[in-house]
Design an enzyme around this catalytic site. Structure first.
Site, mmCIF file in Angstrom:
data_model
loop_
_atom_site.group_PDB
_atom_site.id
_atom_site.type_symbol
_atom_site.label_atom_id
_atom_site.label_comp_id
_atom_site.label_asym_id
_atom_site.label_seq_id
_atom_site.Cartn_x
_atom_site.Cartn_y
_atom_site.Cartn_z
ATOM 1 N N CYS A 176 -10.676 -2.993 -4.050
ATOM 2 C CA CYS A 176 -9.755 -4.034 -4.520
ATOM 3 C C CYS A 176 -10.518 -5.272 -4.975
ATOM 4 O O CYS A 176 -10.117 -5.925 -5.941
ATOM 5 C CB CYS A 176 -8.756 -4.392 -3.423
ATOM 6 S SG CYS A 176 -7.499 -3.127 -3.190
ATOM 7 N N CYS A 227 -10.282 -4.679 0.594
ATOM 8 C CA CYS A 227 -11.357 -3.680 0.634
ATOM 9 C C CYS A 227 -12.266 -3.838 -0.592
ATOM 10 O O CYS A 227 -11.939 -4.557 -1.546
ATOM 11 C CB CYS A 227 -10.771 -2.273 0.690
ATOM 12 S SG CYS A 227 -10.192 -1.631 -0.889
ATOM 13 N N CYS A 262 -4.063 0.717 -2.551
ATOM 14 C CA CYS A 262 -3.889 -0.473 -1.708
ATOM 15 C C CYS A 262 -2.810 -1.393 -2.292
ATOM 16 O O CYS A 262 -2.486 -1.330 -3.476
ATOM 17 C CB CYS A 262 -5.187 -1.268 -1.632
ATOM 18 S SG CYS A 262 -6.582 -0.367 -0.950
ATOM 19 N N GLU A 320 -3.032 -4.597 -2.924
ATOM 20 C CA GLU A 320 -3.559 -5.499 -3.947
ATOM 21 C C GLU A 320 -3.591 -4.798 -5.303
ATOM 22 O O GLU A 320 -3.159 -5.354 -6.319
ATOM 23 C CB GLU A 320 -4.979 -5.960 -3.588
ATOM 24 C CG GLU A 320 -5.100 -6.710 -2.274
ATOM 25 C CD GLU A 320 -5.423 -5.802 -1.097
ATOM 26 O OE1 GLU A 320 -4.845 -4.679 -1.022
ATOM 27 O OE2 GLU A 320 -6.240 -6.187 -0.253
ATOM 28 N N ASN A 322 0.844 -1.193 0.000
ATOM 29 C CA ASN A 322 0.000 0.000 0.000
ATOM 30 C C ASN A 322 0.883 1.248 0.000
ATOM 31 O O ASN A 322 1.917 1.301 0.670
ATOM 32 C CB ASN A 322 -0.997 0.005 1.172
ATOM 33 C CG ASN A 322 -0.366 -0.206 2.538
ATOM 34 O OD1 ASN A 322 0.641 -0.880 2.671
ATOM 35 N ND2 ASN A 322 -0.970 0.384 3.550
ATOM 36 N N ILE A 323 0.454 2.218 -0.791
ATOM 37 C CA ILE A 323 1.210 3.466 -0.933
ATOM 38 C C ILE A 323 0.249 4.618 -0.678
ATOM 39 O O ILE A 323 -0.629 4.900 -1.492
ATOM 40 C CB ILE A 323 1.834 3.572 -2.340
ATOM 41 C CG1 ILE A 323 2.749 2.368 -2.594
ATOM 42 C CG2 ILE A 323 2.612 4.881 -2.484
ATOM 43 C CD1 ILE A 323 3.234 2.235 -4.013
ATOM 44 N N GLU A 324 0.412 5.260 0.474
ATOM 45 C CA GLU A 324 -0.504 6.327 0.855
ATOM 46 C C GLU A 324 -0.021 7.674 0.333
ATOM 47 O O GLU A 324 1.099 7.795 -0.183
ATOM 48 C CB GLU A 324 -0.666 6.330 2.379
ATOM 49 C CG GLU A 324 -1.343 5.040 2.845
ATOM 50 C CD GLU A 324 -1.614 4.972 4.324
ATOM 51 O OE1 GLU A 324 -2.402 4.101 4.730
ATOM 52 O OE2 GLU A 324 -1.032 5.782 5.085
HETATM 53 ZN ZN LIG Z 1 -8.009 -2.219 -1.183
#
Ligand SMILES: [Zn+2]
Length: 157
Positions: free
Chosen positions: A99, A96, A63, A65, A52-54
């Site tokens: 995804c 989520c 996310c 995935e 995940n890369i915020e």
């Molecule tokens: Zn997700």
């Protein structure tokens, strides 16, 4: 194991789980502090990892995935045999909703999705089968879903 998924080879299972843990190390999650790692097994046996890369804008966040799928598809890889996802939570955490829809786009409804508990190694050492990995599929996670074939359906009028 769920009856609605096919099985992957035990060695693939182990290396896919290991890859998901490796992917989690590169999570960029300074806002949620919720690390996620994902690993996709392709039909040629290759593994493609994602974290995940915020983003400070929050909306720019992606996310783990979807990172893995975007990496794969943008390199011409669209055929997958399994997905593994791991977080730092001791119980298995599920993808989520967004995804799930992306998984639905590229994966068979009964393709194995391995939800890996963070204490996988400890559970393995305790003799818990598959280290407590929960195996599911997009058919189970996203029932009655909308997919690419729905756009091919005849329309009224
Ligand atoms: Zn997700």
């Amino acid at each position: 194991m769920s009856a609605s998924t096919w099985s992957i080879q035990p060695d693939d299972h182990v290396r896919l789980v290991k890859a998901a843990f490796e992917a989690k190390e590169f999570a960029y999650c300074r806002y949620s502090n919720f690390r996620v790692g994902a690993a996709l097994l392709t039909t040629t046996g290759e593994i493609i990892k994602g974290a995940n890369i915020e983003n400070a804008s929050y909306g720019g966040t992606i996310c783990a995935e979807r990172t893995a799928f975007v990496k794969a598809v943008s390199e011409g890889v669209r055929s997958f045999t399994a997905l593994a996802v791991v977080t730092d939570v001791a119980s298995a955490i599920s993808p989520c909703g967004m995804c799930r829809q992306v998984i639905r786009e590229f994966c068979a409804e009964n393709m194995p999705i391995l939800l890996v508990p963070a204490d996988y190694e400890k559970r393995l050492a305790e003799g818990i089968p598959n280290g407590g990995v929960k195996e599911t599929s997009i058919g189970e996670l996203l029932p009655d879903s909308f997919g690419p074939e729905d756009l091919e359906r005849p329309r009224g009028q």
